[in-house]
Design an enzyme around this catalytic site. Structure first.
Site, PDB file in Angstrom:
ATOM      1  N   ARG A 268      23.180  47.426  59.181  1.00 56.37           N
ATOM      2  CA  ARG A 268      24.248  46.717  58.487  1.00 56.37           C
ATOM      3  C   ARG A 268      25.426  46.615  59.445  1.00 56.37           C
ATOM      4  O   ARG A 268      25.866  47.637  60.004  1.00 56.37           O
ATOM      5  CB  ARG A 268      24.671  47.465  57.221  1.00 56.37           C
ATOM      6  N   ASP A 270      29.337  45.566  59.903  1.00 52.79           N
ATOM      7  CA  ASP A 270      30.536  45.410  59.085  1.00 52.79           C
ATOM      8  C   ASP A 270      31.639  44.715  59.870  1.00 52.79           C
ATOM      9  O   ASP A 270      31.943  45.115  61.006  1.00 52.79           O
ATOM     10  CB  ASP A 270      31.035  46.774  58.610  1.00 52.79           C
ATOM     11  N   GLU A 283      32.057  48.176  62.584  1.00 52.18           N
ATOM     12  CA  GLU A 283      31.049  49.175  62.949  1.00 52.18           C
ATOM     13  C   GLU A 283      29.658  48.669  62.613  1.00 52.18           C
ATOM     14  O   GLU A 283      29.493  47.613  61.983  1.00 52.18           O
ATOM     15  CB  GLU A 283      31.293  50.498  62.220  1.00 52.18           C
TER      16      GLU A 283
END
Length: 322
Positions: A268, A270, A283
């Site tokens: 994921r 961000d 991040e």
């Protein structure tokens, strides 16, 4: 197949990991496989004992890692599994280690021309010398307010916001209790948008619908309470309401981050979107939260993949790796 699901661990995210692991194990069973749950306690010991754990790990077809933070997401468990010659879901040792270290991640991405959140790293004596921290921030052109966080960690544990010298000292001390490396970063005014990256068994890598976080207004920022409290008013907008040009830029950047860091399986990424519309990477999570309510499965659900579907893709991709 026989699938081990490792959960728990020594990081502050222990209980989040248990929730992720239980959800993953249920999905493994739903898919018709045999789930072998393996818990690591908060002292770092395998609940079944080390030798029994090794025997069980060697007996399975693949390992699904439901751990978060240090000793699970940072490459140490991945190296252990490599030594056992056991296939596992997600990135290998190097990408995992770099991905968990927020300072190192940003150094690598910055060197590839990818915009990241501005800030400085404090280490050792610097974490107790607030005046030295202020000088470092001035040299980096970072002014108050700032966010302070452990360089290695997640779920917003140890994260604080500082607006002056006193609150900066308190926030650094709190973060340093969890990690000897502390990041002090510029507060980004704008939108917070996450993207989920998933690798498929044939090797292709895709990005799911974007997710915008509208944090609980009763909380000072998107902290652990805003993330996990059952009564939290935090909202997730999927897909995030962005124009097609920005959506494509975010998608391309998420894939570039995944590639530059050498990730496999899932991640994921961000982002913050600044007031001028410019995206910066905050991040990457190489083992993002995986409870049924977590952002990663939510994003793929919006693309038509059930929780179990995503777990099935992760298993098949891991098994297909050489």
């Amino acid at each position: 197949m026989k699938v081990a699901v490792v959960m728990g661990g020594t990081s502050p995210e222990h209980h989040v990991s248990l929730a992720s692991g239980k959800g993953i194990a249920a999905a493994v069973t739903e898919l018709g496989h045999t789930a072998v749950p393996l818990v690591i306690d908060q002292q770092g010991d395998w609940a079944v004992g080390l030798h029994e754990a090794i025997d069980l790990l060697r007996s399975v077809d693949v390992v699904l890692i439901g751990l978060h933070g240090e000793y699970g997401e940072d490459g140490r468990l991945q190296g252990f599994l490599d030594q056992l010659k056991v296939k596992y879901v997600g990135s290998g040792v190097l990408a995992s280690a770099v991905g968990l270290d927020k300072h190192l991640t940003k150094s690598v991405l910055r060197s590839h021309g990818i915009a990241v959140t501005p800030g400085v790293r404090l280490f050792g004596a610097e974490t107790t010398d607030t005046e030295a921290a202020i000088q470092k921030l001035k040299a980096a052109d970072v002014e108050f307010p700032v966010f302070v966080k452990p360089a290695n960690g997640g779920s917003s544990f140890g994260v604080g916001r500082a607006t002056d010298l006193a609150s900066l000292a308190d926030a650094i001390a709190a973060a340093a209790e969890l990690d000897p490396q502390v990041l002090v970063e510029k507060e980004m005014i704008g939108r917070e948008i996450d993207l989920a990256v998933l690798q498929f068994p044939d090797g292709r890598v895709e990005v799911g619908p974007s997710l915008e976080i509208i944090s609980d207004p009763a909380q000072p920022f998107f902290n652990a309470t805003a993330k996990y409290d059952a009564d939290s008013a935090t909202q997730f907008l999927i897909p995030a309401p962005v124009d097609p040009e920005l959506a494509e830029q975010l998608r391309r950047t998420a894939l570039e981050v995944f590639d530059v860091l050498g990730c496999t399986g899932l991640a994921r990424v961000d982002f913050f979107i600044e007031a001028d519309g410019k995206p910066v990477v905050n991040e990457i999570n190489t083992l993002p939260g995986f409870t049924p309510a977590s952002q990663f499965p939510r994003m793929w659900a919006a693309a038509g993949y059930s929780y179990a579907d995503v777990v099935g893709v992760l298993i098949d991709t891991a098994v297909a790796k050489p």
